[in-house]
Write a protein that holds these residues in place. Structure first.
Motif, PDB file in Angstrom:
ATOM      1  N   SER A  27       0.692 -13.815   7.736  1.00  0.00           N
ATOM      2  CA  SER A  27      -0.276 -13.225   8.680  1.00  0.00           C
ATOM      3  C   SER A  27       0.402 -12.246   9.627  1.00  0.00           C
ATOM      4  CB  SER A  27      -0.958 -14.320   9.501  1.00  0.00           C
ATOM      5  OG  SER A  27      -1.749 -15.120   8.674  1.00  0.00           O
ATOM      6  N   GLU A  28       1.559 -12.637  10.160  1.00  0.00           N
ATOM      7  CA  GLU A  28       2.278 -11.773  11.099  1.00  0.00           C
ATOM      8  C   GLU A  28       2.783 -10.506  10.405  1.00  0.00           C
ATOM      9  OE1 GLU A  28       5.373 -14.219  12.725  1.00  0.00           O
ATOM     10  OE2 GLU A  28       3.952 -15.443  13.870  1.00  0.00           O
ATOM     11  N   ALA A  29       3.337 -10.673   9.199  1.00  0.00           N
ATOM     12  CA  ALA A  29       3.879  -9.517   8.474  1.00  0.00           C
ATOM     13  C   ALA A  29       2.764  -8.536   8.110  1.00  0.00           C
ATOM     14  CB  ALA A  29       4.622  -9.986   7.223  1.00  0.00           C
ATOM     15  N   TRP A  30       1.629  -9.051   7.610  1.00  0.00           N
ATOM     16  CA  TRP A  30       0.531  -8.166   7.224  1.00  0.00           C
ATOM     17  C   TRP A  30      -0.052  -7.445   8.436  1.00  0.00           C
ATOM     18  CZ3 TRP A  30       0.131  -6.076   2.843  1.00  0.00           C
ATOM     19  CH2 TRP A  30       0.536  -6.745   1.686  1.00  0.00           C
ATOM     20  N   ALA A  31      -0.180  -8.140   9.558  1.00  0.00           N
ATOM     21  CA  ALA A  31      -0.726  -7.499  10.767  1.00  0.00           C
ATOM     22  C   ALA A  31       0.149  -6.313  11.177  1.00  0.00           C
ATOM     23  CB  ALA A  31      -0.835  -8.521  11.897  1.00  0.00           C
ATOM     24  N   MET A  32       1.455  -6.520  11.172  1.00  0.00           N
ATOM     25  CA  MET A  32       2.355  -5.443  11.573  1.00  0.00           C
ATOM     26  C   MET A  32       2.347  -4.299  10.550  1.00  0.00           C
ATOM     27  SD  MET A  32       6.337  -5.671  12.658  1.00  0.00           S
ATOM     28  CE  MET A  32       5.914  -6.271  14.286  1.00  0.00           C
ATOM     29  N   LEU A  33       2.426  -4.638   9.261  1.00  0.00           N
ATOM     30  CA  LEU A  33       2.465  -3.604   8.225  1.00  0.00           C
ATOM     31  C   LEU A  33       1.169  -2.798   8.182  1.00  0.00           C
ATOM     32  CD1 LEU A  33       3.984  -2.244   5.908  1.00  0.00           C
ATOM     33  CD2 LEU A  33       2.993  -3.961   4.377  1.00  0.00           C
ATOM     34  N   MET A  34       0.031  -3.468   8.264  1.00  0.00           N
ATOM     35  CA  MET A  34      -1.252  -2.751   8.202  1.00  0.00           C
ATOM     36  C   MET A  34      -1.444  -1.857   9.424  1.00  0.00           C
ATOM     37  SD  MET A  34      -2.903  -3.230   5.380  1.00  0.00           S
ATOM     38  CE  MET A  34      -1.343  -3.066   4.569  1.00  0.00           C
ATOM     39  N   GLY A  35      -0.994  -2.304  10.587  1.00  0.00           N
ATOM     40  CA  GLY A  35      -1.071  -1.458  11.775  1.00  0.00           C
ATOM     41  C   GLY A  35      -0.303  -0.155  11.557  1.00  0.00           C
ATOM     42  N   PHE A  36       0.897  -0.280  10.999  1.00  0.00           N
ATOM     43  CA  PHE A  36       1.722   0.901  10.709  1.00  0.00           C
ATOM     44  C   PHE A  36       1.056   1.760   9.634  1.00  0.00           C
ATOM     45  CE2 PHE A  36       4.988   3.169   8.367  1.00  0.00           C
ATOM     46  CZ  PHE A  36       5.770   3.721   9.373  1.00  0.00           C
ATOM     47  N   ALA A  37       0.618   1.121   8.552  1.00  0.00           N
ATOM     48  CA  ALA A  37       0.051   1.859   7.412  1.00  0.00           C
ATOM     49  C   ALA A  37      -1.196   2.635   7.812  1.00  0.00           C
ATOM     50  CB  ALA A  37      -0.268   0.898   6.269  1.00  0.00           C
ATOM     51  N   TYR A  38      -2.091   2.013   8.555  1.00  0.00           N
ATOM     52  CA  TYR A  38      -3.319   2.712   8.944  1.00  0.00           C
ATOM     53  C   TYR A  38      -3.034   3.812   9.967  1.00  0.00           C
ATOM     54  CZ  TYR A  38      -6.391  -0.204   6.191  1.00  0.00           C
ATOM     55  OH  TYR A  38      -7.027  -0.813   5.137  1.00  0.00           O
ATOM     56  N   SER A  39      -2.104   3.571  10.880  1.00  0.00           N
ATOM     57  CA  SER A  39      -1.805   4.607  11.874  1.00  0.00           C
ATOM     58  C   SER A  39      -1.110   5.821  11.251  1.00  0.00           C
ATOM     59  CB  SER A  39      -0.949   4.032  13.011  1.00  0.00           C
ATOM     60  OG  SER A  39       0.352   3.727  12.556  1.00  0.00           O
ATOM     61  N   HIS A  40      -0.490   5.624  10.069  1.00  0.00           N
ATOM     62  CA  HIS A  40       0.168   6.733   9.374  1.00  0.00           C
ATOM     63  C   HIS A  40      -0.642   7.201   8.143  1.00  0.00           C
ATOM     64  CE1 HIS A  40       3.483   5.285  11.848  1.00  0.00           C
ATOM     65  NE2 HIS A  40       4.057   6.459  11.645  1.00  0.00           N
ATOM     66  N   ARG A  41      -1.869   6.722   8.031  1.00  0.00           N
ATOM     67  CA  ARG A  41      -2.778   7.118   6.946  1.00  0.00           C
ATOM     68  C   ARG A  41      -2.166   6.931   5.552  1.00  0.00           C
ATOM     69  NH1 ARG A  41      -7.042  10.664   9.278  1.00  0.00           N
ATOM     70  NH2 ARG A  41      -6.502  10.861  11.451  1.00  0.00           N
TER      71      ARG A  41
END
Length: 155
Positions: A27-41
């Protein structure tokens, strides 16, 4: 329980590693990765979501269990903070389809390692298994409708 045998090319991925019980670390890893991925499109229709469970929770102490949340990438990305880049090994894999909740993945792994591998003529390669999550948005999918491919590296 019959897997499909596939040859996979190596795959470059963006990832975040967290440690601890798999449910919490994932859960923690996905939250951090998705935040980065969406902010960088970076999330495209063809982007695959991959989880690498490095350790067996029956053997490894809870605080040392490692989980990598990964997404496939096809262009150069500059890593930042806890977001890094790694390559998932290519080669031959036995692929098992897990149907249902992620918290039941351990049951499929247990059946694979206690039943299928001993009964098969396959030898494991010394690299981690990984999972490809087939549902586009697991948060909007009923647990019983989740589909996950488990890739077990074989010679």
């Amino acid at each position: 329980m019959q897997p499909e045998i596939r040859n996979m090319p190596e795959q470059k991925v963006l990832f975040v590693r967290k440690t601890g019980r798999y449910d919490k670390a994932a859960s923690e890893a996905w939250a951090m990765l998705m935040g980065f991925a969406y902010s960088h499109r970076l999330m495209k229709k063809e982007t695959k979501s991959i989880g690498i469970s490095h350790d067996c929770p029956d053997i490894t102490p809870e605080e040392k269990i490692r989980y990598d949340a990964c997404i496939t990438i096809n262009k150069d990305i500059k890593p930042e903070g806890e977001v890094g880049i790694q390559t998932i090994s290519g080669g031959r894999y036995a692929v098992f389809l897990h149907k249902g909740s992620y918290d039941k993945l351990g049951e499929t792994y247990n059946a694979t390692f206690s039943q299928w591998i001993p009964a098969s003529d396959k030898k494991l390669r010394d690299i981690p298994c990984f999972e490809i999550y087939l549902n586009r948005d697991p948060r909007r999918t009923k647990p019983e409708n989740l589909r996950t491919e488990i890739y077990v590296p074989i010679e």
